[in-house]
Design a protein around this motif. Sequence first.
Motif, PDB file in Angstrom:
ATOM      1  N   GLU A   1       1.203  -1.179  -0.088  1.00 24.23           N
ATOM      2  CA  GLU A   1       0.232   0.071   0.088  1.00 24.23           C
ATOM      3  C   GLU A   1       0.827   1.211   0.085  1.00 24.23           C
ATOM      4  OE1 GLU A   1      -3.358   0.262  -0.263  1.00 24.23           O
ATOM      5  OE2 GLU A   1      -3.154  -1.757  -0.765  1.00 24.23           O
TER       6      GLU A   1
ATOM      7  N   LYS B   1       2.397   1.861  -3.488  1.00 21.32           N
ATOM      8  CA  LYS B   1       1.187   2.243  -4.308  1.00 21.32           C
ATOM      9  C   LYS B   1       1.215   3.712  -4.132  1.00 21.32           C
ATOM     10  CE  LYS B   1      -1.315  -2.023  -4.617  1.00 21.32           C
ATOM     11  NZ  LYS B   1      -2.737  -2.600  -4.380  1.00 21.32           N
ATOM     12  N   GLU B   2       1.180   4.323  -3.050  1.00 26.95           N
ATOM     13  CA  GLU B   2       0.819   5.570  -2.624  1.00 26.95           C
ATOM     14  C   GLU B   2       2.028   6.235  -3.198  1.00 26.95           C
ATOM     15  OE1 GLU B   2      -1.200   7.759  -0.937  1.00 26.95           O
ATOM     16  OE2 GLU B   2      -2.453   6.006  -0.401  1.00 26.95           O
TER      17      GLU B   2
ATOM     18  N   THR C   1       3.679   5.252  -6.138  1.00 25.34           N
ATOM     19  CA  THR C   1       3.755   5.191  -7.538  1.00 25.34           C
ATOM     20  C   THR C   1       2.649   6.124  -8.125  1.00 25.34           C
ATOM     21  OG1 THR C   1       2.338   3.351  -7.651  1.00 25.34           O
ATOM     22  CG2 THR C   1       4.650   3.144  -7.403  1.00 25.34           C
ATOM     23  N   GLN C   2       1.660   6.411  -7.329  1.00 27.02           N
ATOM     24  CA  GLN C   2       0.586   7.125  -7.732  1.00 27.02           C
ATOM     25  C   GLN C   2       0.702   8.750  -7.838  1.00 27.02           C
ATOM     26  OE1 GLN C   2      -2.576   6.151  -5.340  1.00 27.02           O
ATOM     27  NE2 GLN C   2      -2.713   3.758  -5.892  1.00 27.02           N
ATOM     28  N   GLN C   3       1.910   9.163  -7.555  1.00 29.84           N
ATOM     29  CA  GLN C   3       1.940  10.663  -7.349  1.00 29.84           C
ATOM     30  C   GLN C   3       2.516  11.444  -8.770  1.00 29.84           C
ATOM     31  OE1 GLN C   3       1.246  12.123  -4.523  1.00 29.84           O
ATOM     32  NE2 GLN C   3       0.492  10.076  -4.013  1.00 29.84           N
ATOM     33  N   GLY C   4       2.962  10.453  -9.758  1.00 26.18           N
ATOM     34  CA  GLY C   4       3.597  11.011 -10.841  1.00 26.18           C
ATOM     35  C   GLY C   4       4.799  11.873 -10.747  1.00 26.18           C
TER      36      GLY C   4
ATOM     37  N   CYS D   1       1.992  -3.134  -7.627  1.00 22.01           N
ATOM     38  CA  CYS D   1       2.310  -1.880  -6.970  1.00 22.01           C
ATOM     39  C   CYS D   1       2.486  -1.007  -8.221  1.00 22.01           C
ATOM     40  CB  CYS D   1       3.619  -1.958  -6.290  1.00 22.01           C
ATOM     41  SG  CYS D   1       3.108  -3.106  -4.890  1.00 22.01           S
ATOM     42  N   ASP D   2       2.409  -1.358  -9.446  1.00 17.09           N
ATOM     43  CA  ASP D   2       2.554  -0.414 -10.557  1.00 17.09           C
ATOM     44  C   ASP D   2       3.723   0.562 -10.483  1.00 17.09           C
ATOM     45  OD1 ASP D   2       0.053  -0.851 -11.520  1.00 17.09           O
ATOM     46  OD2 ASP D   2      -0.906   0.582 -10.013  1.00 17.09           O
TER      47      ASP D   2
END
Length: 489
Positions: free
Chosen positions: A54, A57-58, A60-63, A85-86
């Motif tokens: 988790e 993932k937080e 990786t989602q920030q760009g 987790c991308d």
Amino acid sequence: MKIKVLDTTLRDGEQTPGVSLTPLEKLRIANKLDEIGVDYIEAGSAITSEGERESIKEVTQQGFNAEILSFSRPLTIDIDYCLDCDVEGVNLVVPTSDLHISDKLKMTREELIDLSNNAVDYCKDHGLTVELSAEDASRSDISFLKSVYQNGIECGADRICLCDTVGILTPDSSFELFSNFKDFKVPVSAHCHNDFGLAVANTLSAIKGGATTFHSTINGIGERAGNTSFEECVVSIDRLFSQFTTNIKINEIYDISKLVARSTGVYIQPNKAIVGENAFAHESGIHSDAIIKNSATYEPMTPELVGRKRKFVIGKHMGTHGLDNRLKELGLHVNKTQLQHICNDIKNLADKGKTVTDVDLQAIADNVLEINHEDRIKLDELTIVSGNKVMPTASVKIIFDGDEVLNAGVGLGPVDAAINALKSLDAFSDVDLIEYHVDAITGGTDAFIDVIIKLQKGDKVVSARGTEPDIINASVKAYVAGVNRLLRD
């Protein structure tokens, strides 16, 4: 030539004994790492736990501009968790020393190469960037190590990394090792550990030997003696190697160092290079005098370069030039006779083993100059209630600018409760307690307690002392003295 930085604070750094970061703390650190120009962020090890995934993932989602990686063993289950987790890439770690292959993995060299190749193939088939890291590379047979890398590159590995897993390299052997791989057609990374205190030196030698990327952690945290120190390595490249540069915003190094120290609870030793509290502190009279005339005399870089400020320490080694400079910072202007008198009084106090704080300096200077400051805050009453079944509670009554003010507070202990009771008052609201130190001056249960604290208000920092048989009274006395000093300034 541009040297890239892979930061592994969130993975290798978190493996420091006793450190466990929350997802929010990880995100804050990752955000700052990206902001200051880190090229690659190893956000964690996806196989570790659901909570770890988790957290990754937080991130990786920030760009972020930085490439986000996860640690992975050469196993499909690890790689699948990384994909969940991308992340953009993996730090694929493959043991290559005979010790690790036979004793840890219980396999042959040929089986190890097959395992590595299959893992690289699987990663590439799923669109991942691969940094193929040889664990224990510094104790591996060089011919076999080259074979592992060549196989990995043929399978699509994008970068290779040599790991000095137990920190046995020296600067000479590091240069020699990395020189063997400078002609490889992919970027080469250095991952060093600090078991013999040589991680930074070995990393710099690796760069001279051909490495184009290095792995590091903020403040050098990590398992055992830690990893290559990010700040020491970055600044060394900037100041000592004219042929190399990084993308790091060096003037923000101190900020991220403090952020990681606060988040992890790992104390930064005062004499640590670049970010230690004493890194730009001067007490010696000879040094202080020269620094005032030209900072290059005793500083290899300006403190402002890394987001720091120079400070002159009050003590028995200081001379009149440094003392005069500190007095002027406090708004006190003295003649030569008064300056020497103050200097002698400080040395006398220091010779008795006392730490000379700003409050002590102010009192000594006031005595010499016959200046008396009227404290705006006076402690009138302090009451503490504490016990094994009672939440520590404190009530205080102070006189602030002639008016009585009452307040109460609770805390983890009686000292904490007393300070919290004061902090809720207007005069204390924007004052931060940044350092707290206690010494027992004498032996026995009735020992005199010496409490020394540092307080900060805005960009102003002062020290204060309280000495009492009671640690609570001594702490409150020091706190009130420091706030009075801040209010005067």
